[in-house]
Design a protein around this motif. Sequence first.
Motif, PDB file in Angstrom:
ATOM      1  N   SER A  97       0.644  -0.992  -0.234  1.00 22.50           N
ATOM      2  CA  SER A  97       0.208   0.043  -0.027  1.00 22.50           C
ATOM      3  C   SER A  97       0.868   1.185  -0.287  1.00 22.50           C
ATOM      4  O   SER A  97       2.000   0.718  -0.664  1.00 22.50           O
ATOM      5  N   TYR A 167       2.879  -8.268  -8.730  1.00 23.99           N
ATOM      6  CA  TYR A 167       1.493  -7.772  -8.153  1.00 23.99           C
ATOM      7  C   TYR A 167       0.871  -7.198  -9.353  1.00 23.99           C
ATOM      8  O   TYR A 167      -0.468  -7.153  -8.784  1.00 23.99           O
ATOM      9  N   LEU A 168       1.686  -6.057 -10.132  1.00 20.61           N
ATOM     10  CA  LEU A 168       0.768  -5.857 -10.968  1.00 20.61           C
ATOM     11  C   LEU A 168       0.193  -6.345 -11.994  1.00 20.61           C
ATOM     12  O   LEU A 168      -1.011  -5.945 -12.062  1.00 20.61           O
ATOM     13  N   LYS A 170      -1.170  -9.210 -11.631  1.00 18.84           N
ATOM     14  CA  LYS A 170      -2.966  -9.692 -10.274  1.00 18.84           C
ATOM     15  C   LYS A 170      -3.099  -8.838 -10.060  1.00 18.84           C
ATOM     16  O   LYS A 170      -4.185  -8.814 -10.458  1.00 18.84           O
ATOM     17  N   ARG A 171      -3.080  -8.142 -10.178  1.00 12.31           N
ATOM     18  CA  ARG A 171      -4.521  -6.939 -10.551  1.00 12.31           C
ATOM     19  C   ARG A 171      -4.688  -6.241 -11.206  1.00 12.31           C
ATOM     20  O   ARG A 171      -5.747  -6.310 -11.198  1.00 12.31           O
ATOM     21  N   GLU A 172      -3.730  -6.669 -12.144  1.00 10.42           N
ATOM     22  CA  GLU A 172      -5.118  -6.327 -13.394  1.00 10.42           C
ATOM     23  C   GLU A 172      -5.481  -7.407 -13.984  1.00 10.42           C
ATOM     24  O   GLU A 172      -6.613  -7.055 -14.646  1.00 10.42           O
ATOM     25  N   ARG A 174      -7.358  -9.016 -11.626  1.00  5.99           N
ATOM     26  CA  ARG A 174      -8.258  -8.812 -10.403  1.00  5.99           C
ATOM     27  C   ARG A 174     -10.000  -7.182 -11.266  1.00  5.99           C
ATOM     28  O   ARG A 174     -11.188  -8.117 -11.410  1.00  5.99           O
ATOM     29  N   LEU A 175      -9.294  -6.794 -11.842  1.00 11.31           N
ATOM     30  CA  LEU A 175      -9.782  -5.668 -12.463  1.00 11.31           C
ATOM     31  C   LEU A 175     -10.499  -6.094 -13.431  1.00 11.31           C
ATOM     32  O   LEU A 175     -11.433  -5.912 -14.020  1.00 11.31           O
TER      33      LEU A 175
END
Length: 218
Positions: A97, A167-168, A170-172, A174-175
Amino acid sequence: MKYLCLSTIIVGFLALFQGAEALRFELAAQPHNAEPQCVREFVSDGQLVVVTATSTGQVGDGQVLSMRITNADGDEYRRKDDIAGTIKVAFSAHETSSFDICFTNRLQPGYNHHGRQLSREIELEVEAGANARDWNAIQSAEKLKPSEVQLRKVDEMLGEVITELEYLVKREERLRDTNESTNRRVKNFFVAGTLMLVGVGVYQVHYLRNYFRSKHIL
């Protein structure tokens, strides 16, 4: 609340060999309702963070400089009140974060500043991950050569870059999943709404036809 940008953008492999960047700014002393001036940084879960703040002035010079470090949820990591000179604060991030480093400079109650505008000049340096580790101590403890220390440091920094990229990704994902789910729900709602309107229209036509027939209009 004022924010100053300190984030270092990694562009290519050359950025891996750059050290932490120092930010200098001047913070005027204000009454008790002083507005904090903040610096925002982004860290990964479990990453070591070392914050070094150097300010001019001294304790008792009519100014009370405070530093407060919080995460994105407002939870406090560290707080230092009435600081002067150089202080160093270390902590480990509890989650991936952003965190805020906020400074407030208040006028000391009862101090006669003779109408002068008091201020403190602050130099802030933030080190995270491999840059935050004490490589001199590691070199002495493990009896490493300077080249070996540099290789260890670069290896850890590359690992951090890979972790950040994962991480980026996985975030993409999820989005993207959220976007696809939202599209499906909107489509289903549209189909259900259309069927309901068609059903209501058929019912109204049927009702009016029966009504007119009962009145011998048709």
